[in-house]
Design an enzyme around this catalytic site. Structure first.
Site: not given
Length: 284
Positions: A237-238
């Protein structure tokens, strides 16, 4: 400005060769945010070069770049980022019921393998178009990334069970109301149909308990992981777009160790990191 270098710690989890991050966003200068979306993440803009640093820290070899909500239905930034990342990356784009076969072919040639449904505030295409997007994705051999408020899983089950494409339940199903046994059973039934996967990513976005252990998310993740280890994929989820200041920015290594700790053993972790995403997204 956010200091994304805070994520530079090494994880404890040993990453197998070919590990895939199936959930992240990246950006390049020159692609402004569009109306309807949440805006671009805070400076410094999270570019492909910055993400390559995260890949090195965490031991990631391949990545799925998902179209950011800031760019709504315009995939130009996504395509530019895929070109920057080269063979290590595949993309999940936004298409609409009006997207033509020729447009999908162009996206496919640029490395896109999936379509995004985002039925939460700021999303470009929601559940109202689910069946229409499924038809186009299935015809193209694409998968779908489907994100919604999983509180409604019981009433959504008939529609989700009818999907023909390969698809993934995004972000631990985001059960904002709190997961019940009924929610878990719906997820299990959907996975048992053989064309659905469940993504471990962004647990902090829907946890009611919070970190560092996220016990409510862990309860669901462990049950689903034990039931169908061949149906789990994982993502960073960067660059954690919800974080607006450095103090709110999560530790990528700690998140990875926490999420992969919900897998039963090393074999289950290898499935989640390598074999399952290869099957879902079509990595060569």
């Amino acid at each position: 400005m956010i200091d994304r270098k805070l994520s530079g710690a090494k994880p404890l989890t040993a990453m197998p060769k070919g590990a895939v991050d199936t959930q992240m966003h990246m950006y390049l200068p020159g692609f402004p945010a569009l109306p309807g979306g949440p805006g671009l993440p805070p400076d410094p803009i999270p570019t492909p070069d910055m993400y390559r640093q995260a890949m090195g820290w965490l031991g990631i070899d391949r990545v799925v770049v998902t179209q950011g909500n800031a760019h709504q239905k315009d995939n130009a930034c996504l395509l530019a980022c895929l070109a920057e990342m080269g063979e290590a990356a595949l993309g999940v784009a936004v298409i609409t019921p009006e997207t033509t076969k020729a447009e999908i072919e162009t996206l496919s040639n640029a490395g896109c393998v999936g379509a995004r449904i985002m039925d939460l505030p700021g999303g470009a295409v929601g559940l109202e178009a689910l069946e229409a997007i499924d038809a186009k994705a299935h015809a193209a051999g694409w998968m779908m990334a489907v994100q919604f408020d999983g509180s409604h899983l019981p009433e959504l089950e008939p529609r989700l069970a009818s999907l023909r494409s390969r698809w993934v339940i995004d972000h631990h199903a985001k059960i904002f109301s709190g997961a019940t046994a009924a929610h878990v059973e719906v997820i299990k039934r959907l996975l048992d149909k053989g064309n659905a996967w469940f993504k471990f990513a962004g647990c902090y976005e829907s946890s009611r308990d919070g970190g560092p252990d996220f016990p409510d998310i862990a309860m669901v993740a462990r049950q689903i992981g034990a039931h169908a280890p061949e149906r789990i994929v994982w993502g960073t989820n960067w660059p954690h777009n919800a974080a607006r200041v450095t103090e709110d920015y999560p530790d990528d290594a700690a998140l990875l160790d926490t999420a992969l700790g919900w897998c039963a053993d090393d074999e289950a972790r290898r499935l989640a990191l390598v074999d399952n995403p290869v099957e879902l997204y079509g990595f060569k």
